[in-house]
Enzyme design. Structure first.
Site, PDB file in Angstrom:
ATOM      1  N   SER A 193     -26.208  39.533  87.344  1.00  0.00           N
ATOM      2  CA  SER A 193     -26.961  39.372  88.629  1.00  0.00           C
ATOM      3  C   SER A 193     -28.120  38.540  87.765  1.00  0.00           C
ATOM      4  O   SER A 193     -28.407  38.783  86.887  1.00  0.00           O
ATOM      5  CB  SER A 193     -27.235  40.440  89.328  1.00  0.00           C
ATOM      6  OG  SER A 193     -28.234  39.758  90.045  1.00  0.00           O
ATOM      7  N   TYR A 206     -31.674  48.689  89.086  1.00  0.00           N
ATOM      8  CA  TYR A 206     -30.556  47.835  89.624  1.00  0.00           C
ATOM      9  C   TYR A 206     -30.103  46.923  88.413  1.00  0.00           C
ATOM     10  O   TYR A 206     -29.765  46.815  87.940  1.00  0.00           O
ATOM     11  CB  TYR A 206     -29.779  47.708  90.552  1.00  0.00           C
ATOM     12  CG  TYR A 206     -29.206  46.642  91.351  1.00  0.00           C
ATOM     13  CD1 TYR A 206     -27.408  46.350  91.110  1.00  0.00           C
ATOM     14  CD2 TYR A 206     -29.878  45.263  91.294  1.00  0.00           C
ATOM     15  CE1 TYR A 206     -26.573  45.292  91.132  1.00  0.00           C
ATOM     16  CE2 TYR A 206     -28.312  44.129  91.583  1.00  0.00           C
ATOM     17  CZ  TYR A 206     -27.192  44.577  91.370  1.00  0.00           C
ATOM     18  OH  TYR A 206     -26.146  43.184  91.963  1.00  0.00           O
ATOM     19  N   LYS A 210     -28.078  45.509  85.051  1.00  0.00           N
ATOM     20  CA  LYS A 210     -27.521  44.309  85.321  1.00  0.00           C
ATOM     21  C   LYS A 210     -27.670  43.097  83.971  1.00  0.00           C
ATOM     22  O   LYS A 210     -26.910  42.550  83.154  1.00  0.00           O
ATOM     23  CB  LYS A 210     -28.031  43.267  86.064  1.00  0.00           C
ATOM     24  CG  LYS A 210     -27.020  43.333  87.703  1.00  0.00           C
ATOM     25  CD  LYS A 210     -25.626  43.656  87.115  1.00  0.00           C
ATOM     26  CE  LYS A 210     -25.109  43.997  88.670  1.00  0.00           C
ATOM     27  NZ  LYS A 210     -24.319  43.873  88.401  1.00  0.00           N
TER      28      LYS A 210
HETATM   29  N1  LIG Z   1     -23.323  39.468  96.207  1.00  0.00           N
HETATM   30  C1  LIG Z   1     -24.229  39.331  95.468  1.00  0.00           C
HETATM   31  O1  LIG Z   1     -25.729  38.668  96.639  1.00  0.00           O
HETATM   32  C2  LIG Z   1     -24.814  39.567  93.891  1.00  0.00           C
HETATM   33  C3  LIG Z   1     -25.330  38.423  93.610  1.00  0.00           C
HETATM   34  C4  LIG Z   1     -25.655  39.168  92.029  1.00  0.00           C
HETATM   35  C5  LIG Z   1     -24.960  40.229  91.649  1.00  0.00           C
HETATM   36  N2  LIG Z   1     -23.385  40.831  92.295  1.00  0.00           N
HETATM   37  C6  LIG Z   1     -22.702  41.932  91.583  1.00  0.00           C
HETATM   38  O2  LIG Z   1     -21.402  41.375  91.844  1.00  0.00           O
HETATM   39  C7  LIG Z   1     -20.580  42.601  92.348  1.00  0.00           C
HETATM   40  C8  LIG Z   1     -19.679  42.783  93.141  1.00  0.00           C
HETATM   41  O3  LIG Z   1     -20.788  42.099  94.488  1.00  0.00           O
HETATM   42  P1  LIG Z   1     -20.126  42.501  95.827  1.00  0.00           P
HETATM   43  O4  LIG Z   1     -21.054  41.248  96.265  1.00  0.00           O
HETATM   44  O5  LIG Z   1     -18.601  41.618  95.810  1.00  0.00           O
HETATM   45  O6  LIG Z   1     -19.915  43.421  96.700  1.00  0.00           O
HETATM   46  P2  LIG Z   1     -19.511  43.910  98.015  1.00  0.00           P
HETATM   47  O7  LIG Z   1     -18.794  43.160  98.672  1.00  0.00           O
HETATM   48  O8  LIG Z   1     -19.950  44.591  98.403  1.00  0.00           O
HETATM   49  O9  LIG Z   1     -17.164  44.641  97.161  1.00  0.00           O
HETATM   50  C9  LIG Z   1     -17.364  45.358  96.876  1.00  0.00           C
HETATM   51  C10 LIG Z   1     -16.346  45.847  95.918  1.00  0.00           C
HETATM   52  O10 LIG Z   1     -16.792  47.248  95.355  1.00  0.00           O
HETATM   53  C11 LIG Z   1     -15.721  48.173  95.580  1.00  0.00           C
HETATM   54  N3  LIG Z   1     -16.506  49.104  94.926  1.00  0.00           N
HETATM   55  C12 LIG Z   1     -17.626  49.780  95.299  1.00  0.00           C
HETATM   56  N4  LIG Z   1     -18.122  50.611  94.710  1.00  0.00           N
HETATM   57  C13 LIG Z   1     -17.134  51.465  93.498  1.00  0.00           C
HETATM   58  C14 LIG Z   1     -16.572  51.997  92.209  1.00  0.00           C
HETATM   59  N5  LIG Z   1     -17.469  52.862  92.226  1.00  0.00           N
HETATM   60  N6  LIG Z   1     -15.694  51.362  91.819  1.00  0.00           N
HETATM   61  C15 LIG Z   1     -14.470  50.756  91.917  1.00  0.00           C
HETATM   62  N7  LIG Z   1     -14.445  49.708  93.253  1.00  0.00           N
HETATM   63  C16 LIG Z   1     -15.722  50.523  93.672  1.00  0.00           C
HETATM   64  C17 LIG Z   1     -15.876  48.173  96.846  1.00  0.00           C
HETATM   65  O11 LIG Z   1     -14.706  48.577  97.832  1.00  0.00           O
HETATM   66  P3  LIG Z   1     -14.369  50.412  97.366  1.00  0.00           P
HETATM   67  O12 LIG Z   1     -15.838  50.662  99.057  1.00  0.00           O
HETATM   68  O13 LIG Z   1     -12.957  50.460  98.344  1.00  0.00           O
HETATM   69  O14 LIG Z   1     -14.764  51.033  96.426  1.00  0.00           O
HETATM   70  C18 LIG Z   1     -14.923  46.324  97.485  1.00  0.00           C
HETATM   71  O15 LIG Z   1     -14.521  46.390  96.447  1.00  0.00           O
HETATM   72  C19 LIG Z   1     -21.085  43.638  92.132  1.00  0.00           C
HETATM   73  O16 LIG Z   1     -21.453  43.952  90.429  1.00  0.00           O
HETATM   74  C20 LIG Z   1     -22.786  43.650  91.972  1.00  0.00           C
HETATM   75  O17 LIG Z   1     -23.261  43.765  91.344  1.00  0.00           O
HETATM   76  C21 LIG Z   1     -23.614  40.536  94.150  1.00  0.00           C
END
Ligand SMILES: NC(=O)c1ccc[n+]([C@@H]2O[C@H](COP(=O)([O-])OP(=O)(O)OC[C@H]3O[C@@H](n4cnc5c(N)ncnc54)[C@H](OP(=O)(O)O)[C@@H]3O)[C@@H](O)[C@H]2O)c1
Length: 310
Positions: A193, A206, A210
């Site tokens: 991130s 968090y 990262k």
């Molecule tokens: N969105 C942003 O702005 C952003 C920015 C920087 C980095 N990121 C990173 O991108 C990654 C994905 O985030 P996202 O924004 O795409 O999240 P998201 O849309 O909320 O999706 C999260 C996914 O993770 C699953 N999940 C949650 N906890 C889990 C676990 N312990 N084991 C397996 N699956 C799990 C959820 O499904 P279930 O509920 O069914 O488990 C869902 O499929 C993360 O590493 C996050 O730190 C996101």
């Protein structure tokens, strides 16, 4: 021609000297750089069609039923890979599998909470049994159970965040590597991130997790290059997903982020003017492809221009 001969004769001693120096440099690089000299299978095997094709590859993407993980599965699948999607809830897995099937993507789905060792093992074993091997791992899962001053965070918070965001990413890699080795190589991508570079206020633990992924990428890359496995990372900025919802709910936070973006989008062209999951998925697929065959140990920041510096 005369000029060339003359030049060579006059430069004879320095040219020989340069060649010796160059030979020394190359052999030193080959000794110290495990990637040097490898041209085979660094993207995880042979190509069918274009350099970006992933036909015949098997890709495991964790936390891939929504958001960035789902977009990564779509991008890998659109390039021909068989994708294995997973998350904690069966209903989410079923929905993601149905969506990907409707997009003509080869897909298998299973439950996997990456924080549980039995789930990680089942995911890997099931993939090998169903798909015959593993070429690609996208380690995307992360949790954030804590908002507030870092000094108020508890041991339990740190355990949870480090277990899921860092340790599970490593342990998944450790599980898939023997299978990638059997295929002659592979590709691992971690999802970090922008917060790994610039800790976000109220998201201290968090953010630290990262940053650790940036280190894990660099620590693994030289060792796994010996097995023709590349290890890279993407660091997204603010992307429109459920996970980042807490950020969008606060208008002041959104305004502050927007000041830092070089790519200014109108909310009408993109949600709140921030990034979309597909913009991360495509970069992940690129890192897994032959197009990236000489890239390892790198993190690509995908932030709309937010500055990223450690
Ligand atoms: N969105 C942003 O702005 C952003 C920015 C920087 C980095 N990121 C990173 O991108 C990654 C994905 O985030 P996202 O924004 O795409 O999240 P998201 O849309 O909320 O999706 C999260 C996914 O993770 C699953 N999940 C949650 N906890 C889990 C676990 N312990 N084991 C397996 N699956 C799990 C959820 O499904 P279930 O509920 O069914 O488990 C869902 O499929 C993360 O590493 C996050 O730190 C996101």
């Amino acid at each position: 021609m005369i000029y060339k001969t003359h030049y060579c004769i006059r430069q004879k001693t320095p040219m020989v000297h340069h060649r010796v120096m160059l030979r020394c440099f190359v052999s030193r690089s080959l000794l110290t750089n495990p990637v040097a000299g490898q041209t085979r299978n660094m993207s995880g095997g042979s190509l069918a069609g274009s350099q970006s094709s992933l036909a015949g590859k098997v890709a495991v993407v964790t936390a891939s039923t929504d958001g960035i993980g789902l977009a990564a599965a779509q991008a890998l699948g659109q390039r021909g890979a068989h994708v294995v999607v997973s998350s904690r809830r069966q209903s989410n897995v079923d929905k993601a599998v149905a969506l990907l099937q409707s997009e003509k993507i080869q897909v298998t789905g299973t439950i996997c909470n990456v924080g549980k060792s039995e789930d990680r093992e089942r995911l890997v074993n099931m993939t090998v049994e169903h798909c015959g091997g593993i070429d690609i791992l996208v380690s995307n899962a992360a949790v954030n159970p804590f908002f507030g001053n870092i000094m108020d965070s508890t041991a339990a918070v740190w355990d949870k965040i480090l277990d899921v965001n860092v340790k599970a990413a490593f342990l998944m890699t450790q599980l898939v590597v023997p299978h990638m080795e059997k295929r002659g190589g592979g590709s691992v991508v971690f999802v970090s991130s922008v917060a790994g570079y610039q800790p976000m206020q109220a998201l201290g633990p968090y953010s630290v997790s990262k940053t650790a992924l940036l280190g894990l990428t660099r620590a693994l890359a030289p060792e796994l290059a010996q097995s023709h496995i590349r290890v890279n990372c993407v660091a997204p900025g603010v992307i429109k997903t459920r996970f980042s919802q807490a950020l969008w709910q606060d208008e002041d936070v959104v305004d502050e982020f927007k000041k830092q973006l070089s790519i200014k989008r109108l909310p009408s062209t993109s949600f709140l003017g921030v990034g979309e999951p597909e913009e991360i998925g495509g970069v992940i697929a690129f890192l897994c492809s032959k197009d990236a065959s000489y890239i390892t140990g790198e993190t690509i920041t995908v932030t709309g221009g937010m500055s990223c510096r450690l």
